[in-house]
Write a protein that holds these residues in place. Sequence first.
Motif, PDB file in Angstrom:
ATOM      1  N   ASP A  96       0.394 -16.846 -15.763  1.00  0.00           N
ATOM      2  CA  ASP A  96       1.231 -17.719 -15.668  1.00  0.00           C
ATOM      3  C   ASP A  96       0.977 -18.373 -14.314  1.00  0.00           C
ATOM      4  N   GLY A  97      -0.056 -18.626 -14.237  1.00  0.00           N
ATOM      5  CA  GLY A  97      -0.433 -19.836 -13.323  1.00  0.00           C
ATOM      6  C   GLY A  97      -0.419 -19.507 -12.417  1.00  0.00           C
ATOM      7  N   VAL A  98      -0.679 -18.663 -11.843  1.00  0.00           N
ATOM      8  CA  VAL A  98       0.106 -18.758 -10.536  1.00  0.00           C
ATOM      9  C   VAL A  98      -0.632 -17.152  -9.173  1.00  0.00           C
ATOM     10  N   ILE A  99      -0.767 -16.986  -8.019  1.00  0.00           N
ATOM     11  CA  ILE A  99      -1.334 -16.356  -7.158  1.00  0.00           C
ATOM     12  C   ILE A  99      -0.396 -15.409  -6.867  1.00  0.00           C
ATOM     13  N   TYR A 100      -0.483 -14.078  -6.657  1.00  0.00           N
ATOM     14  CA  TYR A 100       0.885 -12.625  -6.010  1.00  0.00           C
ATOM     15  C   TYR A 100       0.140 -12.648  -5.063  1.00  0.00           C
ATOM     16  N   ALA A 101       0.648 -12.231  -3.893  1.00  0.00           N
ATOM     17  CA  ALA A 101       0.907 -11.614  -2.665  1.00  0.00           C
ATOM     18  C   ALA A 101       1.490 -10.480  -2.280  1.00  0.00           C
ATOM     19  N   PHE A 102       1.165  -9.860  -2.720  1.00  0.00           N
ATOM     20  CA  PHE A 102       2.426  -7.755  -2.370  1.00  0.00           C
ATOM     21  C   PHE A 102       2.140  -7.303  -1.729  1.00  0.00           C
ATOM     22  N   ASN A 103       3.135  -7.222  -1.345  1.00  0.00           N
ATOM     23  CA  ASN A 103       2.964  -6.542   0.311  1.00  0.00           C
ATOM     24  C   ASN A 103       2.541  -5.329  -0.072  1.00  0.00           C
ATOM     25  N   THR A 104       2.196  -4.587   1.310  1.00  0.00           N
ATOM     26  CA  THR A 104       2.363  -2.799   0.991  1.00  0.00           C
ATOM     27  C   THR A 104       2.552  -1.971   1.358  1.00  0.00           C
ATOM     28  N   ASP A 105       3.321  -2.162   1.966  1.00  0.00           N
ATOM     29  CA  ASP A 105       4.629  -1.571   2.390  1.00  0.00           C
ATOM     30  C   ASP A 105       5.415  -1.179   1.607  1.00  0.00           C
ATOM     31  N   ASP A 106       5.859  -2.083   0.938  1.00  0.00           N
ATOM     32  CA  ASP A 106       7.562  -2.019   0.225  1.00  0.00           C
ATOM     33  C   ASP A 106       7.367  -2.568  -1.238  1.00  0.00           C
ATOM     34  N   GLY A 107       5.528  -3.063  -1.434  1.00  0.00           N
ATOM     35  CA  GLY A 107       5.948  -3.431  -3.148  1.00  0.00           C
ATOM     36  C   GLY A 107       6.587  -5.183  -3.665  1.00  0.00           C
ATOM     37  N   SER A 108       7.459  -5.714  -2.189  1.00  0.00           N
ATOM     38  CA  SER A 108       7.770  -6.469  -2.733  1.00  0.00           C
ATOM     39  C   SER A 108       6.543  -8.214  -3.040  1.00  0.00           C
ATOM     40  N   VAL A 109       6.979  -9.010  -3.431  1.00  0.00           N
ATOM     41  CA  VAL A 109       5.617 -10.153  -3.626  1.00  0.00           C
ATOM     42  C   VAL A 109       5.910 -11.440  -3.885  1.00  0.00           C
ATOM     43  N   LYS A 110       5.418 -12.629  -2.818  1.00  0.00           N
ATOM     44  CA  LYS A 110       5.318 -13.791  -2.923  1.00  0.00           C
ATOM     45  C   LYS A 110       4.420 -14.480  -3.986  1.00  0.00           C
ATOM     46  N   THR A 111       4.826 -15.506  -4.064  1.00  0.00           N
ATOM     47  CA  THR A 111       4.338 -15.542  -5.793  1.00  0.00           C
ATOM     48  C   THR A 111       3.546 -17.539  -5.342  1.00  0.00           C
ATOM     49  N   ILE A 112       2.556 -17.861  -5.377  1.00  0.00           N
ATOM     50  CA  ILE A 112       2.444 -19.243  -5.105  1.00  0.00           C
ATOM     51  C   ILE A 112       1.836 -19.914  -6.389  1.00  0.00           C
ATOM     52  N   PRO A 113       2.317 -21.219  -6.860  1.00  0.00           N
ATOM     53  CA  PRO A 113       1.810 -21.797  -8.238  1.00  0.00           C
ATOM     54  C   PRO A 113       0.732 -22.682  -8.253  1.00  0.00           C
ATOM     55  N   VAL A 114      -0.434 -21.966  -8.738  1.00  0.00           N
ATOM     56  CA  VAL A 114      -1.621 -23.221  -9.591  1.00  0.00           C
ATOM     57  C   VAL A 114      -1.847 -23.647 -10.347  1.00  0.00           C
ATOM     58  N   GLY A 115      -1.627 -23.045 -10.792  1.00  0.00           N
ATOM     59  CA  GLY A 115      -1.300 -23.825 -12.302  1.00  0.00           C
ATOM     60  C   GLY A 115      -3.141 -23.281 -13.056  1.00  0.00           C
ATOM     61  N   ASP A 149      -6.422  -6.595   7.180  1.00  0.00           N
ATOM     62  CA  ASP A 149      -5.292  -5.138   7.739  1.00  0.00           C
ATOM     63  C   ASP A 149      -4.644  -4.331   6.366  1.00  0.00           C
ATOM     64  N   GLY A 150      -5.318  -4.634   5.003  1.00  0.00           N
ATOM     65  CA  GLY A 150      -4.537  -3.785   4.522  1.00  0.00           C
ATOM     66  C   GLY A 150      -2.927  -4.297   3.939  1.00  0.00           C
ATOM     67  N   LYS A 151      -2.194  -4.941   4.709  1.00  0.00           N
ATOM     68  CA  LYS A 151      -1.130  -5.157   4.314  1.00  0.00           C
ATOM     69  C   LYS A 151      -0.732  -6.245   3.278  1.00  0.00           C
ATOM     70  N   TRP A 152      -1.772  -6.815   2.666  1.00  0.00           N
ATOM     71  CA  TRP A 152      -1.208  -7.568   1.607  1.00  0.00           C
ATOM     72  C   TRP A 152      -2.648  -7.615  -0.129  1.00  0.00           C
ATOM     73  N   LEU A 153      -1.827  -7.442  -0.565  1.00  0.00           N
ATOM     74  CA  LEU A 153      -3.032  -7.113  -2.170  1.00  0.00           C
ATOM     75  C   LEU A 153      -2.913  -8.608  -3.040  1.00  0.00           C
ATOM     76  N   TRP A 154      -4.080  -9.078  -3.158  1.00  0.00           N
ATOM     77  CA  TRP A 154      -4.072 -10.458  -3.486  1.00  0.00           C
ATOM     78  C   TRP A 154      -4.270 -10.313  -4.293  1.00  0.00           C
ATOM     79  N   LEU A 155      -3.280 -11.115  -5.412  1.00  0.00           N
ATOM     80  CA  LEU A 155      -3.518 -11.290  -7.249  1.00  0.00           C
ATOM     81  C   LEU A 155      -3.926 -12.412  -7.642  1.00  0.00           C
ATOM     82  N   SER A 156      -4.702 -13.141  -8.669  1.00  0.00           N
ATOM     83  CA  SER A 156      -4.636 -13.655  -9.782  1.00  0.00           C
ATOM     84  C   SER A 156      -3.454 -12.980 -10.473  1.00  0.00           C
ATOM     85  N   GLY A 157      -2.606 -14.652 -10.786  1.00  0.00           N
ATOM     86  CA  GLY A 157      -1.452 -14.453 -12.154  1.00  0.00           C
ATOM     87  C   GLY A 157      -2.368 -14.892 -13.018  1.00  0.00           C
ATOM     88  N   ARG A 158      -2.967 -14.171 -14.154  1.00  0.00           N
ATOM     89  CA  ARG A 158      -4.158 -15.018 -14.895  1.00  0.00           C
ATOM     90  C   ARG A 158      -3.333 -15.862 -16.265  1.00  0.00           C
TER      91      ARG A 158
END
Length: 433
Positions: free
Chosen positions: A390-409, A379-388
């Motif tokens: 930092d051992g995490v995955i980012y999900a950026f909200n494309t409306d306001d740029g806020s970000v969720k962080t998911i640890p993966v190591g 739906d284009g509402k989340w930009l998912w990116l690897s945190g190369r």
Amino acid sequence: MGKQVRLRGWIGVAALALTGSIGADSGQSFTIPTLCTDAGQCAAFCRGAVEHGRAESDFIALAAYQLGPEKPMDLPAANMSMPAPVDPKNVYAGAGAGMFSPAVAGQLSRVYSPNLTTGKVDVIDPETFKVIESLDAIRSPEHIVPSWDLQTLWVSGDISYGGGHADVMPIDPRTGKPGAAIEVPDSYNMYFTPDGKSAILVAEAMRRLEFRDPHTMALQGYIDTPKCSGINHADFSPDGSYAIFTCEYDNALAKIDLVHHALVETLYLSPGHIPQDIRVAPDGSAFFVADMLRDGLVVIDGNIFGELGFIPTGVGAHGLYPSRDGTKLYVTNRGTHNLAGVKNGQGSVSVLDFATRKVVATWTIPGGGSPDMGNLSADGKWLWLSGRYDGVIYAFNTDDGSVKTIPVGGMPHGLTVWPQPGRYSLGHTGNMR
């Protein structure tokens, strides 16, 4: 200036190539330049680490030894049977929000993230933002690549050991389960010709492009690119007649004729660049090349094959992703010039307006980070990116740029979101059309 560091992943792979085989999850101490401040110095370091000091003629001889002599490929012109554009003024018009192909019906909604140091693919539920599984994959998995026909997610594998081979491994997107790996010489990245007749395996360490059957990976032919050290990312002209590949270690671009399946030209850029990802403008008027060292985008005219200008974005510009409506380009800025990477760096995402070619927003990460590669939700509402780094995955909200962080190591890299809208995939982490 250098320092002793414990390396894993990208430079760790280079170190392994120099020092011989080590366990798949082993790091290697290696002295590297602390900061990448000069394109020539950084390119020379990378060439030496990955390519073992081979000259241009050595790569041509190596290809002939491994694959046979280079010869004209018995393949149709890749643009003659490609699907007609949805909108001639917007190459991304067929991949708008929710525009799913019937081919992806019944496929699982997942985010797949390859991890260079663990050799696994971490699987995330995009609804809960939680890791639900880690699949055993291949050595040094680099990217998750949707196939042209949208029926397979390929895991591409970097060449990991001196004298060794890489693999590609299929994942069934309906079950989320991996299949048997297929050995190939090197598969840092993977693309598909616009007609779907060939997979293009980017053999970065070999300076060549291998055209292979998109299902079996049987060799169809190859193109030597001897002046393109660190051949890496690509994008395609709107009419499918050519592709442009970036040469990370040579400050150059390689133009490939997909009608005659041949190298057209290697273009050396103005001094000071380390080219990374590349994306074509919606109307095909330009290509944008992320530059890790000068922190922005080199603008290229693909038809005349020359530079048009430069757009500053952020530190360590690396990945490029068009918005679902084709009006914006999301630029991931990895946050460092350090060749080994740094945790909590000056990572950010720049939002470029395609029409004005100006940055209209910058999204930062609280505490810093290293956004690298990924893609958008359907739906284009989340930009998912690897945190190369930092051992995490980012999900950026494309409306306001806020970000969720998911640890993966470890060291996550070329993740994809699946399924994505679009009629077919040109490869990488979902270059959809």
